[in-house]
Design a protein around this motif. Structure first.
Motif, PDB file in Angstrom:
ATOM      1  N   ARG A 104      23.171  56.862   2.002  1.00  0.00           N
ATOM      2  CA  ARG A 104      23.690  56.117   0.718  1.00  0.00           C
ATOM      3  C   ARG A 104      22.602  55.600  -0.061  1.00  0.00           C
ATOM      4  NH1 ARG A 104      29.693  53.665   1.999  1.00  0.00           N
ATOM      5  NH2 ARG A 104      29.415  52.868  -0.244  1.00  0.00           N
ATOM      6  N   GLY A 105      21.519  56.319   0.061  1.00  0.00           N
ATOM      7  CA  GLY A 105      20.662  55.982  -0.917  1.00  0.00           C
ATOM      8  C   GLY A 105      19.877  54.767  -1.045  1.00  0.00           C
ATOM      9  N   ASN A 106      20.114  53.680  -1.735  1.00  0.00           N
ATOM     10  CA  ASN A 106      19.640  52.443  -1.856  1.00  0.00           C
ATOM     11  C   ASN A 106      20.258  51.385  -0.824  1.00  0.00           C
ATOM     12  OD1 ASN A 106      22.093  51.773  -2.906  1.00  0.00           O
ATOM     13  ND2 ASN A 106      21.386  50.772  -4.836  1.00  0.00           N
ATOM     14  N   LEU A 107      21.155  51.990   0.339  1.00  0.00           N
ATOM     15  CA  LEU A 107      21.792  50.876   1.119  1.00  0.00           C
ATOM     16  C   LEU A 107      20.766  50.316   1.818  1.00  0.00           C
ATOM     17  CD1 LEU A 107      24.132  49.313   2.352  1.00  0.00           C
ATOM     18  CD2 LEU A 107      24.396  51.644   3.752  1.00  0.00           C
ATOM     19  N   VAL A 108      19.781  50.807   2.601  1.00  0.00           N
ATOM     20  CA  VAL A 108      18.733  50.313   3.303  1.00  0.00           C
ATOM     21  C   VAL A 108      17.778  49.149   2.722  1.00  0.00           C
ATOM     22  CG1 VAL A 108      16.776  50.638   4.723  1.00  0.00           C
ATOM     23  CG2 VAL A 108      18.904  51.987   5.146  1.00  0.00           C
ATOM     24  N   PRO A 109      17.531  49.662   1.457  1.00  0.00           N
ATOM     25  CA  PRO A 109      16.465  48.792   0.683  1.00  0.00           C
ATOM     26  C   PRO A 109      17.483  47.541   0.331  1.00  0.00           C
ATOM     27  CG  PRO A 109      16.310  50.918  -0.208  1.00  0.00           C
ATOM     28  CD  PRO A 109      17.280  51.074   0.930  1.00  0.00           C
ATOM     29  N   LYS A 110      18.741  47.527   0.031  1.00  0.00           N
ATOM     30  CA  LYS A 110      19.606  46.380  -0.249  1.00  0.00           C
ATOM     31  C   LYS A 110      19.634  45.574   1.095  1.00  0.00           C
ATOM     32  CE  LYS A 110      23.252  46.982  -2.761  1.00  0.00           C
ATOM     33  NZ  LYS A 110      24.702  47.094  -3.287  1.00  0.00           N
ATOM     34  N   LEU A 111      19.802  46.276   2.137  1.00  0.00           N
ATOM     35  CA  LEU A 111      19.962  45.291   3.388  1.00  0.00           C
ATOM     36  C   LEU A 111      18.556  44.800   3.636  1.00  0.00           C
ATOM     37  CD1 LEU A 111      21.738  47.970   5.763  1.00  0.00           C
ATOM     38  CD2 LEU A 111      22.531  45.447   5.326  1.00  0.00           C
ATOM     39  N   ALA A 112      17.562  45.165   3.337  1.00  0.00           N
ATOM     40  CA  ALA A 112      16.290  44.498   3.644  1.00  0.00           C
ATOM     41  C   ALA A 112      16.134  43.393   2.564  1.00  0.00           C
ATOM     42  CB  ALA A 112      15.019  45.514   3.188  1.00  0.00           C
ATOM     43  N   GLN A 113      16.324  43.508   1.566  1.00  0.00           N
ATOM     44  CA  GLN A 113      16.355  42.381   0.576  1.00  0.00           C
ATOM     45  C   GLN A 113      17.332  41.429   0.646  1.00  0.00           C
ATOM     46  OE1 GLN A 113      17.425  43.630  -3.561  1.00  0.00           O
ATOM     47  NE2 GLN A 113      16.277  42.169  -4.373  1.00  0.00           N
TER      48      GLN A 113
END
Length: 272
Positions: A104-113
């Motif tokens: 889902r593209g930006n899901l992992v960066p969102k979880l990190a942030q």
């Protein structure tokens, strides 16, 4: 609304309601083999012919007619909620998908942030604190399911009872619910006596785990990932799954079911 997530063999021998992270790749391949005498070349989720799927428009009237008349043996498959949510984390969050990208593209960066989840990368051999990151992911999964924030819940970690209920609410009825943990026994009962174009020898069927090899290996026993707060969150999300499908909430180390599933109870409670 119809029957989303429903697959049916072209011979209409079997109808199956998919539940993500519950042996669905292997089940789809068994269904495909039973009609064609061979396995689908690739991930069965990508097949566009050889198996009727609700997502394929031309299959919908055939599935609807069959399910409405209950013409075929119909089943689904469930898994211990503790191991299922762990599998979702390692596959969809920590792992790299078949296309070489993150899910889902930006899901992992969102979880990190927003949640402080770190998952490493192939370059550092996925070096991260698995327990800490999983518990933070669990908080995120709870928020998506309870509050639909910061996004709607994903099919891979939304409750099994939710997937299974749509089929019942729209008029379908299950003949059997298979436990992933007793897969061969359950599938043998599903297939027993059916007029399959190609008989299936379950003892020789490989396990089609399409997510394997694309991410980190689980470094600890299941129970190490769940402290008291994590267990509370898991019960908050999956209490119906534990109760209806007879899994042991008190002991994350026990993945096996503790009693028989009561199909009448499942239909009564999920058909409302």
């Amino acid at each position: 609304m119809g029957y989303p997530g429903t697959w049916m063999t072209e011979s209409e021998s079997i109808v199956y309601r998919v539940v993500p992270k519950c042996a669905c790749s292997t089940i789809g391949q068994i269904m495909f083999y039973s009609d064609h005498g061979r396995f689908f070349d690739g991930d069965i989720h990508d097949s566009a012919e050889g198996l009727h799927k609700w997502a394929q428009e031309e299959s919908q009237p055939l599935i609807e007619a069959n399910v409405s008349a209950h013409r075929s043996r119909t089943f689904t498959c469930v898994r211990n909620p503790y191991t299922r949510i762990l599998s979702s984390f390692f596959d969809k969050i920590a792992g790299i998908q078949r296309n070489g990208r993150r899910y889902r593209g930006n899901l992992v960066p969102k979880l990190a942030q927003q949640y402080g989840v770190t998952v490493g990368s192939p370059e550092d051999n996925f070096d991260f604190d698995q327990v800490k990151s999983f518990r933070r992911f669990l908080l995120f999964a709870r928020d998506t399911i309870r509050f639909r924030r910061p996004m709607d819940p994903d099919i891979h970690w939304s409750a099994m009872s939710g997937h299974i209920s749509t089929f019942i609410v729209n008029g379908g009825r299950y003949d059997r619910i298979v436990w992933t943990e007793k897969f061969n026994d359950g599938m043998a009962q599903v297939l027993d006596g059916l007029p399959l174009p190609h008989p299936v020898d379950l003892s020789t069927i490989p396990r089609f785990n399409e997510s394997e090899g694309h991410g980190p290996k689980r470094a600890h026993p299941v129970e190490d990932y769940f402290d008291d707060l994590s267990m509370h969150l898991v019960y908050e999300i999956y209490h119906r799954d534990f109760e209806l499908f007879r899994y042991d909430f008190e002991n994350p180390a026990n993945k096996m079911p503790t009693g028989e599933i009561d199909l009448d109870e499942v239909h009564a409670k999920l058909g409302r």
